[in-house]
Design a protein around this motif. Sequence first.
Motif, mmCIF file in Angstrom:
data_model
loop_
_atom_site.group_PDB
_atom_site.id
_atom_site.type_symbol
_atom_site.label_atom_id
_atom_site.label_comp_id
_atom_site.label_asym_id
_atom_site.label_seq_id
_atom_site.Cartn_x
_atom_site.Cartn_y
_atom_site.Cartn_z
ATOM 1 N N PHE A 1 18.790 3.684 -2.969
ATOM 2 C CA PHE A 1 17.532 3.892 -3.710
ATOM 3 C C PHE A 1 17.269 2.766 -4.702
ATOM 4 O O PHE A 1 18.170 2.271 -5.382
ATOM 5 C CB PHE A 1 17.571 5.222 -4.451
ATOM 6 N N ALA A 2 15.961 2.397 -4.788
ATOM 7 C CA ALA A 2 15.508 1.414 -5.780
ATOM 8 C C ALA A 2 14.238 1.926 -6.436
ATOM 9 O O ALA A 2 13.399 2.583 -5.790
ATOM 10 C CB ALA A 2 15.249 0.062 -5.127
ATOM 11 N N ALA A 3 14.079 1.641 -7.732
ATOM 12 C CA ALA A 3 12.863 1.968 -8.473
ATOM 13 C C ALA A 3 12.149 0.671 -8.832
ATOM 14 O O ALA A 3 12.786 -0.367 -9.069
ATOM 15 C CB ALA A 3 13.204 2.747 -9.735
ATOM 16 N N HIS A 4 10.817 0.721 -8.872
ATOM 17 C CA HIS A 4 10.040 -0.491 -9.158
ATOM 18 C C HIS A 4 8.719 -0.110 -9.799
ATOM 19 O O HIS A 4 8.255 1.038 -9.692
ATOM 20 C CB HIS A 4 9.822 -1.312 -7.897
ATOM 21 N N TYR A 5 8.091 -1.079 -10.455
ATOM 22 C CA TYR A 5 6.885 -0.787 -11.228
ATOM 23 C C TYR A 5 6.086 -2.078 -11.420
ATOM 24 O O TYR A 5 6.612 -3.191 -11.281
ATOM 25 C CB TYR A 5 7.256 -0.195 -12.591
ATOM 26 N N SER A 6 4.806 -1.906 -11.756
ATOM 27 C CA SER A 6 3.921 -3.044 -12.026
ATOM 28 C C SER A 6 2.888 -2.663 -13.078
ATOM 29 O O SER A 6 2.459 -1.506 -13.156
ATOM 30 C CB SER A 6 3.186 -3.501 -10.763
ATOM 31 N N THR B 1 13.244 2.380 6.417
ATOM 32 C CA THR B 1 13.111 2.286 4.964
ATOM 33 C C THR B 1 11.880 3.090 4.557
ATOM 34 O O THR B 1 10.791 2.872 5.100
ATOM 35 C CB THR B 1 12.951 0.829 4.502
ATOM 36 N N LEU B 2 12.034 4.007 3.615
ATOM 37 C CA LEU B 2 10.942 4.880 3.178
ATOM 38 C C LEU B 2 10.523 4.490 1.771
ATOM 39 O O LEU B 2 11.350 4.082 0.950
ATOM 40 C CB LEU B 2 11.380 6.343 3.210
ATOM 41 N N ARG B 3 9.230 4.650 1.456
ATOM 42 C CA ARG B 3 8.748 4.292 0.120
ATOM 43 C C ARG B 3 7.588 5.194 -0.294
ATOM 44 O O ARG B 3 6.888 5.769 0.561
ATOM 45 C CB ARG B 3 8.322 2.827 0.061
ATOM 46 N N ALA B 4 7.379 5.280 -1.602
ATOM 47 C CA ALA B 4 6.257 6.045 -2.140
ATOM 48 C C ALA B 4 5.906 5.474 -3.512
ATOM 49 O O ALA B 4 6.717 4.778 -4.138
ATOM 50 C CB ALA B 4 6.595 7.529 -2.247
ATOM 51 N N THR C 1 11.854 3.230 -3.465
ATOM 52 C CA THR C 1 12.188 2.889 -2.086
ATOM 53 C C THR C 1 13.521 3.530 -1.728
ATOM 54 O O THR C 1 14.499 3.404 -2.481
ATOM 55 C CB THR C 1 12.274 1.363 -1.894
ATOM 56 N N TYR C 2 13.549 4.201 -0.576
ATOM 57 C CA TYR C 2 14.774 4.843 -0.097
ATOM 58 C C TYR C 2 15.202 4.154 1.193
ATOM 59 O O TYR C 2 14.483 4.170 2.195
ATOM 60 C CB TYR C 2 14.537 6.334 0.143
ATOM 61 N N TYR C 3 16.372 3.534 1.150
ATOM 62 C CA TYR C 3 16.912 2.816 2.309
ATOM 63 C C TYR C 3 17.710 3.807 3.153
ATOM 64 O O TYR C 3 18.917 3.991 2.956
ATOM 65 C CB TYR C 3 17.776 1.651 1.832
ATOM 66 N N LEU D 1 0.830 -1.204 0.000
ATOM 67 C CA LEU D 1 0.000 0.000 0.000
ATOM 68 C C LEU D 1 0.864 1.254 0.000
ATOM 69 O O LEU D 1 0.536 2.252 -0.651
ATOM 70 C CB LEU D 1 -0.912 -0.018 1.230
ATOM 71 N N GLY D 2 1.994 1.226 0.706
ATOM 72 C CA GLY D 2 2.863 2.397 0.800
ATOM 73 C C GLY D 2 3.598 2.726 -0.480
ATOM 74 O O GLY D 2 4.181 3.814 -0.588
ATOM 75 N N ARG D 3 3.583 1.812 -1.471
ATOM 76 C CA ARG D 3 4.231 2.085 -2.756
ATOM 77 C C ARG D 3 3.255 1.924 -3.915
ATOM 78 O O ARG D 3 3.661 1.723 -5.059
ATOM 79 C CB ARG D 3 5.442 1.174 -2.946
#
Length: 432
Positions: free
Chosen positions: A293-298, A340-343, A332-334, A37-39
């Motif tokens: 930092f990591a980037a992700h998608y769906s 760990t933060l995410r958006a 996601t920002y570690y 939900l957070g991302r």
Amino acid sequence: MFKKRLLSCAVLTALSVASAQSMAAGFQLNSQSATGLGRAFAGDAVIADNASAMARNPATMAMFKETSMSLGFTVIDTDVRIKDGTYNQFRSQGIHTGQNEIDISGTDGIGSTAVVPNFYLVVPVNDQWAWGISAYSNFGTGTEFKDDFAASVFGGTTEIKSMNFGASVSYRLNEQWSFGAGLDLIYGIGKLKRDIDFENCINEGNILKPDWQCSTNKFNALDVDASGFAVGGNVGVVYEVNDNHRFGLSYRYSPTVTAKGDVNTVAGNADKMDMPLPDMAEFSGYHRLHDKFAAHYSVQWVQWSAFDTLYMGGIEKEYAWKDAGHISVGGTYYLNNDWTLRAGYMYDVAATDDIKSISIPDSDRQWLSAGFTYHIDTRSNVDFGATYLIGKDTQVDEFMGIEVGDRPIGTSVSATTRADAILVGLQYSRTF
């Protein structure tokens, strides 16, 4: 006879609300974890940062080295409103008929607050095999119009819930490829109630009364309380380029749930109701571009066209839904060992097409999401996620009635609807 035919048409209209507010397209729920939900669930079919990943892709279980458990819930608070609305109530005037126009603008309080729980357990057996169990929901809805809502045949009470009880297994072929599959026991509950009312402006002698002497008659058009089980399944695959880049693909088969119980309509009674559920496919990617930092998608596809006909109490209700889904991106920002933060952002496409309903304010939606993980220690953490969901204004024009010659006789509603929501999730995860 005329009244009977009119009430039977009311049932058809009432059935169209069987997919009311769920805060995703159709009556889908995106609430499997606070982490997702957070991302905005971007990358959820491959990230595998806790056991809840198995809800999106059973192959992700192969990425766990230790037994992992996640337990949480999501609170969904919907805000559904009707503005610029007019209800034309059917009026009986002897051998003639008319309509009584009622303003329903400003109707609110239609949405509901729901708590959706979830539980996941992943157990690695060795370097290749792992198994897991889960309990969560993919579908659900709930709306309740107030008792004094004038257009009661277009509104009313709707409560549809489902729960998945799953068992899955995964197999790691090599360092790059992992596969998974699972079975779902799906339990569904349906409660629907609709009334129809019209003005009677004639007395026993078939003499027309003045407006102020007209009386309102109310009839129950639909009353359903049923539940049932069905078996579904899911498969998935994960491809890991390396530790920092990976892709996931999953497919979920959803069955038709036959709910048994009391199914009463003015067109007839029955002891069961069939509810077809859509299949789903999802592709996700995860890329750790930096230590921090990591980037992700769906991209998710949902076969809502499978929800073509609903059978209830001798009535067949046809739909004109379309296949839909969503696309989401996130980051996601570690921050450090503790935080760990995410958006994330999601664009969710509506399942409804040309046919709209005031009880289905289904529109394209935008998700604005943010969340965090707090690591209590090296083996346990707490996740929090929140989403503000923004819907669109939707124009609705509905008619319920019959044709007498070239003349339509019945009742109608014209309104602009809007549905927004706030979703908040909390989750505890631990490895053993």
